[in-house]
Design an enzyme around this catalytic site. Structure first.
Site, PDB file in Angstrom:
ATOM      1  N   PRO A   1       0.585  -1.146   0.427  1.00 44.16           N
ATOM      2  CA  PRO A   1       0.000  -0.227  -0.640  1.00 44.16           C
ATOM      3  C   PRO A   1       1.235   1.141   0.005  1.00 44.16           C
ATOM      4  O   PRO A   1       0.384   1.942  -0.040  1.00 44.16           O
ATOM      5  CB  PRO A   1      -0.658  -0.207   0.962  1.00 44.16           C
ATOM      6  CG  PRO A   1      -0.469  -1.138   1.969  1.00 44.16           C
ATOM      7  CD  PRO A   1       0.666  -2.118   1.760  1.00 44.16           C
TER       8      PRO A   1
ATOM      9  N   ASP B   1      63.597  -6.229   6.121  1.00 41.27           N
ATOM     10  CA  ASP B   1      64.913  -5.863   7.187  1.00 41.27           C
ATOM     11  C   ASP B   1      64.462  -5.265   8.873  1.00 41.27           C
ATOM     12  O   ASP B   1      63.313  -5.392   9.293  1.00 41.27           O
ATOM     13  CB  ASP B   1      65.229  -4.274   5.755  1.00 41.27           C
ATOM     14  CG  ASP B   1      63.993  -4.009   5.979  1.00 41.27           C
ATOM     15  OD1 ASP B   1      62.909  -3.452   6.979  1.00 41.27           O
ATOM     16  OD2 ASP B   1      64.144  -2.741   4.827  1.00 41.27           O
TER      17      ASP B   1
ATOM     18  N   LYS C   1      70.097  -2.739   6.873  1.00 40.58           N
ATOM     19  CA  LYS C   1      70.244  -2.058   7.222  1.00 40.58           C
ATOM     20  C   LYS C   1      70.466  -1.272   7.743  1.00 40.58           C
ATOM     21  O   LYS C   1      69.551  -1.095   9.151  1.00 40.58           O
ATOM     22  CB  LYS C   1      70.362  -0.759   5.528  1.00 40.58           C
ATOM     23  CG  LYS C   1      70.498  -1.091   4.309  1.00 40.58           C
ATOM     24  CD  LYS C   1      70.081  -0.215   3.419  1.00 40.58           C
ATOM     25  CE  LYS C   1      68.995  -0.264   3.458  1.00 40.58           C
ATOM     26  NZ  LYS C   1      67.691  -0.275   2.642  1.00 40.58           N
TER      27      LYS C   1
ATOM     28  N   GLY D   1      59.349  -1.826   5.731  1.00 38.44           N
ATOM     29  CA  GLY D   1      58.882  -0.791   6.930  1.00 38.44           C
ATOM     30  C   GLY D   1      58.264   0.105   6.545  1.00 38.44           C
ATOM     31  O   GLY D   1      58.139   1.004   5.429  1.00 38.44           O
TER      32      GLY D   1
ATOM     33  N   THR E   1      52.020   4.538   6.860  1.00 36.89           N
ATOM     34  CA  THR E   1      53.846   5.039   6.692  1.00 36.89           C
ATOM     35  C   THR E   1      54.028   5.907   7.958  1.00 36.89           C
ATOM     36  O   THR E   1      52.918   5.235   8.852  1.00 36.89           O
ATOM     37  CB  THR E   1      53.906   6.257   5.565  1.00 36.89           C
ATOM     38  OG1 THR E   1      55.191   6.902   5.378  1.00 36.89           O
ATOM     39  CG2 THR E   1      52.697   8.307   5.563  1.00 36.89           C
TER      40      THR E   1
ATOM     41  N   MET F   1      64.011   9.391  10.767  1.00 34.26           N
ATOM     42  CA  MET F   1      64.712   9.250  10.898  1.00 34.26           C
ATOM     43  C   MET F   1      66.219  10.716  11.600  1.00 34.26           C
ATOM     44  O   MET F   1      66.773  10.803  11.122  1.00 34.26           O
ATOM     45  CB  MET F   1      65.938   9.121   9.670  1.00 34.26           C
ATOM     46  CG  MET F   1      65.462   8.045   9.087  1.00 34.26           C
ATOM     47  SD  MET F   1      66.066   8.164   7.195  1.00 34.26           S
ATOM     48  CE  MET F   1      64.309   8.044   5.853  1.00 34.26           C
TER      49      MET F   1
HETATM   50  N1  SAH Z   1      58.995   3.663   4.710  1.00 33.12           N
HETATM   51  C1  SAH Z   1      59.011   3.597   6.063  1.00 33.12           C
HETATM   52  C2  SAH Z   1      60.336   4.752   6.356  1.00 33.12           C
HETATM   53  C3  SAH Z   1      61.653   3.957   5.948  1.00 33.12           C
HETATM   54  S1  SAH Z   1      62.627   5.118   6.847  1.00 33.12           S
HETATM   55  C4  SAH Z   1      57.962   4.360   6.094  1.00 33.12           C
HETATM   56  O1  SAH Z   1      57.241   4.853   5.559  1.00 33.12           O
HETATM   57  O2  SAH Z   1      57.577   4.591   7.441  1.00 33.12           O
HETATM   58  C5  SAH Z   1      62.954   4.767   8.334  1.00 33.12           C
HETATM   59  C6  SAH Z   1      62.424   5.423   9.201  1.00 33.12           C
HETATM   60  O3  SAH Z   1      61.238   5.939   9.168  1.00 33.12           O
HETATM   61  C7  SAH Z   1      62.830   5.572  10.773  1.00 33.12           C
HETATM   62  O4  SAH Z   1      64.253   6.429  11.303  1.00 33.12           O
HETATM   63  C8  SAH Z   1      62.433   6.419  11.103  1.00 33.12           C
HETATM   64  O5  SAH Z   1      61.936   7.797  11.773  1.00 33.12           O
HETATM   65  C9  SAH Z   1      60.334   6.087  10.979  1.00 33.12           C
HETATM   66  N2  SAH Z   1      60.131   4.792  11.290  1.00 33.12           N
HETATM   67  C10 SAH Z   1      59.856   3.334  10.380  1.00 33.12           C
HETATM   68  N3  SAH Z   1      58.588   2.970  12.059  1.00 33.12           N
HETATM   69  C11 SAH Z   1      58.794   3.933  12.726  1.00 33.12           C
HETATM   70  C12 SAH Z   1      57.514   3.573  14.003  1.00 33.12           C
HETATM   71  N4  SAH Z   1      57.449   2.073  14.186  1.00 33.12           N
HETATM   72  N5  SAH Z   1      57.827   4.455  14.675  1.00 33.12           N
HETATM   73  C13 SAH Z   1      58.442   5.803  14.815  1.00 33.12           C
HETATM   74  N6  SAH Z   1      58.625   5.634  13.201  1.00 33.12           N
HETATM   75  C14 SAH Z   1      58.991   4.983  12.723  1.00 33.12           C
END
Ligand code: SAH
Length: 476
Positions: free
Chosen positions: A43, A253, A275, A306, A336, A388
């Site tokens: 309806p 790494d 590294k 990472g 990141t 870094m």
């Molecule tokens: N490709 C990575 C960065 C690599 S360079 C990204 O996108 O995160 C490496 C740097 O990443 C480290 O020296 C630090 O500054 C940062 N980093 C990576 N893992 C981290 C974490 N768990 N906590 C804080 N800084 C981090």
């Protein structure tokens, strides 16, 4: 088994829905998606029907059906009127019209059940608990939704479109099965999942030539360059996990958490290519060469990075070599570090009252530490996230001030962000370095500079990792 699982061909057939509410609208949509001609009796119709009508054409009859003749020729009738007496009347009429009937929430009046579905059309997974527990069915659906890539349907389309070609040249059933297993599990399947059907069609043609030439020649492997996120394994993407489950070899790494490496296929070989800032156990060129060599051996090589592979990750350099050598590869993004650290420390990188922009910089370049274009880094209403930065934290903080930032500007350092041992030190450009040294942080760390850091005080309670009360904090 409580029911016979079948998929009913509804294209071009007639179906009726009796009911005008949300449940009826959902069911009408389902029938329409399966290609049925649909008539809905009620309806009045809820707003949901307006949405359905935007996507599909169907007939509405603004009353309940009165007699079986109105439903004559209906293959399937779904009843959902939200009124049990009306449900029963409608059921009676539809049965007399010889339709297969389903009445929502009335299993005793159902000729069939509507399963929970995972829709990757043309691939569809249907789940039924035989009425025992629809909730369990939905939970299973959620799991499958998470594990079956969204683009899986494209793979089914791809096979359908190329099956005739393959069947024409591969007569033997076992040979065909092996061919498809290899193709779908290998680079061609990945090309389709990544949305590059054009390349997949070319590669398939080459693969067919290869299969029919009788050569047992070497097979080319492939490389997955995958962002593993900053640490917490929950931050992996579905795609990363899927590729990890396929890999024959894993190169990882120092920055990749062991908990994440352990999610790779158990049989996969693992190679550490870590590294450190001053001693480089495996130079970049060697990693690239290794990727090429392993792929040439026919392996599926997972390069875990990472964070995100393209953010200060040299991901670009690694794939250059692959491209030069025509090795198939794909890049899977990751969370990141700056993004992960922001969320897990309660420091938003942008905020309408504080920052309209955010820049990611590295304190470590080819030309040495802290070599930045300061005019673009230090700007009002901008947050700076520094990768870094720990090794040269004193120089870094001093450089901000030397280039015009106020020594009182809030700054934070997030150490081991998103991990269970995350620590956050809060201060200002003037005192953050000393505080970081006093806290004996070991890294990896992200430094966040900007007034957004003040927001942490408000947002903090929520973000402290569980069980880390107190240890997470070295407040100013
Ligand atoms: N490709 C990575 C960065 C690599 S360079 C990204 O996108 O995160 C490496 C740097 O990443 C480290 O020296 C630090 O500054 C940062 N980093 C990576 N893992 C981290 C974490 N768990 N906590 C804080 N800084 C981090």
């Amino acid at each position: 088994m409580e029911h016979l699982p079948i998929f009913l061909a509804m294209r071009g057939k007639w179906a009726a829905v009796i009911g005008g509410g949300l449940a009826a609208a959902r069911r009408a949509e389902l029938l329409l998606r399966a290609g049925a001609h649909v008539t809905v009796f009620a309806p009045s119709f809820s707003d949901e029907f307006t949405d359905v009508a935007e996507a599909f054409a169907f007939e509405r009859i603004a009353r309940w059906p009165h007699k079986p003749a109105e439903l004559e020729g209906v293959a399937v009738c779904i009843v959902a009127t939200d009124d049990s007496a009306q449900d029963e009347r409608s059921h009676g009429i539809a049965k007399e019209a010889k339709a297969l009937v389903n009445v929502a929430t009335r299993p005793e009046l159902c000729d069939f059940v509507l399963p929970s579905i995972v829709d990757r059309s043309p691939l569809v997974v249907a789940i039924s608990t035989g009425g025992a527990s629809p909730i369990l069915g939905r939970m299973l659906k959620a799991r499958l939704e998470a594990t079956i890539p969204a683009s899986y349907g494209r793979l089914a389309d791809f096979v359908r479109d190329s099956r005739a070609k393959v069947n024409a040249v591969l007569a033997d059933m076992t040979g065909r099965r092996r061919f498809w297993e290899r193709t779908l599990e290998g680079p061609i399947g990945e090309m389709v999942l990544a949305g590059d059907e054009a390349r997949a069609v070319q590669a398939l043609a080459a693969e067919i030539d290869h299969a029919t030439s009788g050569e047992s020649g070497e097979r080319l492997g492939e490389v997955y360059l995958v962002g593993a996120g900053p640490g917490d394994p929950d931050l992996l993407t579905f795609r990363a996990l899927r590729l990890m489950q396929k890999a024959d070899v894993v190169l990882y790494d120092r920055l990749v958490d062991p908990a994440i490496v352990n999610l790779a296929r158990r049989e996969a070989e693992r190679i550490y290519v870590g590294k450190r800032p001053k001693d480089h156990p495996v130079p970049q060129e060697e990693i690239s060469a290794l990727l090429v060599r392993l792929a040439r051996e026919g392996k599926r090589v997972l390069r875990l990075k990472g964070g995100d592979p393209f953010v200060f990750g040299r991901g670009g350099e690694e794939i250059e070599k692959l491209a030069e050598n025509r090795i198939p590869f794909q890049v899977c993004p990751g969370v990141t570090a700056a993004i992960g650290c922001s969320a897990y420390s309660g420091i938003p990188l942008t905020h309408r009252d504080h920052a309209q922009a955010c820049v990611f910089v590295t304190a470590h370049s080819k030309h040495g530490p802290v070599d930045l274009d300061w005019a673009t880094v230090i700007r009002p209403d901008q947050t700076v996230a520094v990768y870094m930065g720990l090794n040269h934290i004193e120089e870094l903080m001093a450089a901000f001030v030397a280039h015009g930032a106020s020594p009182d500007l809030p700054a934070a350092i997030v150490d081991n962000g998103t991990r269970s041992n995350q620590r956050v030190v809060i201060g200002t450009l003037a005192d953050l370095a000393a505080k970081a040294r006093a806290a004996d942080l070991r890294g990896p760390t992200i430094v966040i500079v900007g007034t957004v850091v003040r927001l942490r005080e408000k947002l903090d309670w929520h973000w402290r990792p569980q069980g880390a009360e107190g240890s997470n904090e070295e407040q100013a």
